[in-house]
Design an enzyme around this catalytic site. Sequence first.
Site, PDB file in Angstrom:
ATOM      1  N   SER A  77      -1.714  -8.212  -7.167  1.00 57.44           N
ATOM      2  CA  SER A  77      -2.563  -8.014  -5.984  1.00 57.44           C
ATOM      3  C   SER A  77      -2.262  -8.997  -4.867  1.00 57.44           C
ATOM      4  CB  SER A  77      -4.046  -8.095  -6.370  1.00 57.44           C
ATOM      5  OG  SER A  77      -4.354  -7.143  -7.372  1.00 57.44           O
ATOM      6  N   ARG A  78      -1.014  -9.486  -4.814  1.00 60.61           N
ATOM      7  CA  ARG A  78      -0.576 -10.437  -3.778  1.00 60.61           C
ATOM      8  C   ARG A  78      -1.353 -11.751  -3.830  1.00 60.61           C
ATOM      9  NH1 ARG A  78       2.755  -7.207  -4.211  1.00 60.61           N
ATOM     10  NH2 ARG A  78       3.884  -6.069  -2.602  1.00 60.61           N
TER      11      ARG A  78
END
Length: 405
Positions: free
Chosen positions: A382-383
């Site tokens: 999710s970065r």
Amino acid sequence: MTDSLLAPAPGFDQPIAMLKHCHDKIRKQLATLQKLLEHLPRHGADASAQQAAQAVQKYFNTAAHIHHADEEIDLLPMLDATATGADLETVRRLRPDILLQHKRMDDAWHIIDAQLDKISNGTGSELAPDAVNTFVQMYTAHMEIEEGHIAPMAKRLFNAHQMQVLGEAMQRRRGIAPAGGTSNDNTVGGIALADLRMDYGRASLSEEDTLGDPIAQFGKWFDEAMKAQVNEPNAMSVATVGSDGRPASRIVLIKQFDARGFTWYTNYDSQKGRQLAQNPHAALLFFWPELERQVRIEGRVERTSAEESDTYFYSRPVKSQLAAIASQQSAPIGSRGEMEENYAAVERANDPAAGSKPQRPAHWGGYRLVPERVEFWQGRASRFHDRIVYSLQADGSWTKGRIQP
């Protein structure tokens, strides 16, 4: 009877089963090694013995190292990043032992490999029973631990995406590129570039995972990149800025790193050379997508000594030496033909038959970036990436801390 009754080998879409399949191959080679131990006293290094020795060597000199890298670079770090509670305690208890076992098995293999060399070419028939039996016992116990604890945990904890990431990493390590698409009109395989993204999930990075010195930590990661067979792990981007304030970057190959800094070689009259003369600061970037890692390094740049530049220049192939003399790097030229003519002229002037050899030109040599800031970046889901930064202090010591993604 057809071979349809035989169980097919698992594919990379089943990476845990693939790792178990590797264990089955190891057991087969261990059995061959034990049979060879029984065969040699009766038959010596005959054709059958040579063939068996070659097969065992081929596996343990190549495939076994790849299998170990699957575990060290991908499987175990992914488990460490995913497991919680008792599972995490188990991973962190077993992981150091597994890595140590890999090293001890490698050390034991070297002894056997040297003996197999002579058996393979028919010049010897000695194979030490104690060495073979110890090697077999070590590997057998090692595989039992992994199959009893590590593999079941991975099958239970990894989601479909993590299985895909693991399988694709294993493919790349074996020189098999995962299927991909082609780009056209801002699409790749029919997917808009704006939507093209891959979530990361191979490993994590905490303050406790990193060493106290950034050069040592870089060395650790570089070694892991080498073991993972990253494509050109020594390639780095070098960004410079001249007096006009406009940045420029390019890919070069690092040739040395140590406590003094990070070294590469080039033409001092090139664009980067001119910019470094105006502003002796630069930024380096290593990107290792196979490991979902990057390292950013910033600092001041100095030239290496003439002695260091000489040492590296004369270690290069002669044709590379000639090219460095013939090319005025970054300067305009009319055609490829003119470049070839320049090279030919330099080659004639440095004909070894005439007793001459290339001399390092004064405009060619090394640069060393002395780091002041080093960031280690590990991709996460999710970065929400991990970023650990080292900063050089006035007394020469380093501090490290986490920054937000």
